[in-house]
Each structure stands twice: as structure tokens, then as C-alpha cells.
Design an enzyme around this catalytic site. Sequence first.
Site, PDB file in Angstrom:
ATOM      1  N   CYS A  83       2.106  -3.701  -7.253  1.00  0.00           N
ATOM      2  CA  CYS A  83       2.024  -4.472  -8.491  1.00  0.00           C
ATOM      3  C   CYS A  83       1.620  -3.587  -9.671  1.00  0.00           C
ATOM      4  CB  CYS A  83       1.086  -5.663  -8.299  1.00  0.00           C
ATOM      5  SG  CYS A  83       1.353  -6.960  -9.513  1.00  0.00           S
TER       6      CYS A  83
ATOM      7  N   HIS B 232       2.544  -8.257  -2.917  1.00  0.00           N
ATOM      8  CA  HIS B 232       1.224  -7.808  -2.459  1.00  0.00           C
ATOM      9  C   HIS B 232       1.100  -7.880  -0.934  1.00  0.00           C
ATOM     10  CE1 HIS B 232      -1.011  -7.644  -6.331  1.00  0.00           C
ATOM     11  NE2 HIS B 232      -0.059  -8.485  -6.727  1.00  0.00           N
TER      12      HIS B 232
ATOM     13  N   GLU C 270      -1.201  -6.716   0.903  1.00  0.00           N
ATOM     14  CA  GLU C 270      -2.603  -6.955   1.310  1.00  0.00           C
ATOM     15  C   GLU C 270      -2.945  -8.449   1.301  1.00  0.00           C
ATOM     16  OE1 GLU C 270      -1.658  -5.987  -1.592  1.00  0.00           O
ATOM     17  OE2 GLU C 270      -2.917  -6.862  -3.167  1.00  0.00           O
TER      18      GLU C 270
END
Lengths: 90, 234
Positions: free
Chosen positions: B86, B201, B203
Site C-alpha cells: 500500500c 494488505h 498482513e
Amino acid sequence: MFRVKVFVSLKADVMDPQGQTIGNALHTLGFNDVREVKVGKYFVLLIDSNDKKKVEEEVIKISKDLLSNPVIEDFTYVIEPDSKSDKGAN
Amino acid sequence: MKFGVIVFPGSNCDTDCYFALRDVIGVKVDYIWHTNQVSKDYDCLLLPGGFSYGDYLRPGIIARFSSVMRSVIEFARSGGLVLGICNGFQILLEAGLLPGAMLQNRSLRFICKYVHLKVENKNTPFTRFDKSILRIPIAHKQGNYFIDPDGLKRLRDNQQIVFRYCTPEGAVTEEANPNGAVDNIAGIINEQGNVLGMMPHPERASEAILGSTDGRLIFESICNFLQPTLAGET
């Protein structure tokens, strides 16, 4: 002292959704002759120098390296003597 | 195996990345503050999401000139693995480690939702897994990837396009493109194949409780890639 104005805007072939949205709003308001709107950024720099040529070289470098992203943006600039600031400095 | 998560003022996914690596994957990981330099003993660096320096001027541009980035660029040029997520992707673009630039989303809105990604290149250190469609969330306002036609051709010719937005079935369509990105591009890799930038993302999709574990595949892939090297060293 020079007062430098730098204008950064998206290149002609890069989509500008913000400009398009503003253009649509202007049409809604009846400004039908507005063909295109481009949104950009406007910077004012006060540069302490007597050498206009050197200032211009510096402004081009500043605009390329930091103020604009050459992949998507173009820039233009205006360099004007700023006598008011000179007097202030004296 | 040691990971480093670079932290800029305004990063806000650094803790998530750190957690995913340390607690979910189980590898060593350090935070690296933006005023520090990256030491030689890292195997992979993560540039996390967020709003580094408040996105002042343009997302990623101020971070690009921070002191840690000099050593990140050096690390990348010497072949070290770098993953920008990002805002991290935006920083890699501004730093010139990846080609192209980010524009505002076509809708002018901040978009935060799960998307599907087609894995277009499995021959990277980041995509060594079987699954070809991943479900990972995006959260950005400037994720509308732009590159000129010549640049796009180079990306295609060199197989640098790694992730593209697609339907749940894997069809790369205009409707599946959340932000207007050229060619539905969600993630690209550099020519050398060691620097990956992606808008989604991973994560945030590393544990079942979060709704998807597909992001974990990317971190595991990095570990699998690094493992043989480490086994050889010890």
C-alpha cells in the site's frame, strides 16, 4: 529575491477524475461551454538570489525532483522579482 | 532468517506486519525507524501501509527522501528482498525502485474492502504457492496504478505484473477493478525480481479470524525462498 510560482498538473493523457467531477458539476450549474477541467497544485517559493538564470535552473530541478512526479505530471513556472521582500530584508 | 519492518512517521500497518511475521509466521522481525539505517543482516524488508508523513505533497514522496530509504535502496540494488504494501508500494514507486505512479481512485473515494487477485507470475520469491486466486483486502485512496503504454508493454514482456484485480472466479474484468488501475494491476515486481509492490494488505489476511489466510501465503513464500540459502550458510 525572487518570487517563484510553480504549477503542477496531470499530463494530458492521464485520467483526472477530480477534474472530470468538477467539470460535471460546472455543467450542472449551466457552464456548458467549459470543455475541460484539470486539477493541480500551486506552490509559491521565495528564493534568495540575484541571479535569475540560476534561480530558473534551481526551480526546474526542484520541480522535477520533488514538486512533480514526472511519470504523471507536468509543471510550469513563473519567476518574478520580489522587491517587497528585498526591502523587508534590508 | 530476519525481517525488518520500516517505520515512518504516519505508518499505521507496521504493527500488523510485525505481528503477522512474528506471531503468525514465527520468524525474527525488527522495527527499523526511519532515521536509522538498515544493517546487512536482514533477509527481507517490509515497507508497511499507512500515511507516511501525512501523505503531504504526494503519497510516498517525503518518505522516499528519508534517511532510512538510502539504505533500503542500497539493500534492494544488492538483491535483498523488499515488499512494499500500500503506502509502501507508493514509496517504492516514488523512489524509482518500481516503475509507474499512483493516481487517485477513479471513484475519488477511499476504498476499504476485500478484493480478489489473480496471481499472474508464480515465479517470484513472493508467490511460491499453488493458489492462483487470492482474497486479500485493499484500503486506499491512491491506488489507481498508472504507467504509459510503453511501460506497460515492458511490464508485460518481462512478466513483472504479479497481481491483477479479478472476479472471485478469476476473470480480470473492468467490474473487478476497484480503483481504475491500468490493466487491473494490483502488484508489480522489478526486473531483477526482488522488489514487490502491492496495494492489497496481506498482513490483514493472515489469520482465519480476520476473514482470510491468503495473505499468509505471501509471507510463507518469502520464508520458503529464503530457507535454502540459510540452510546453506549454517
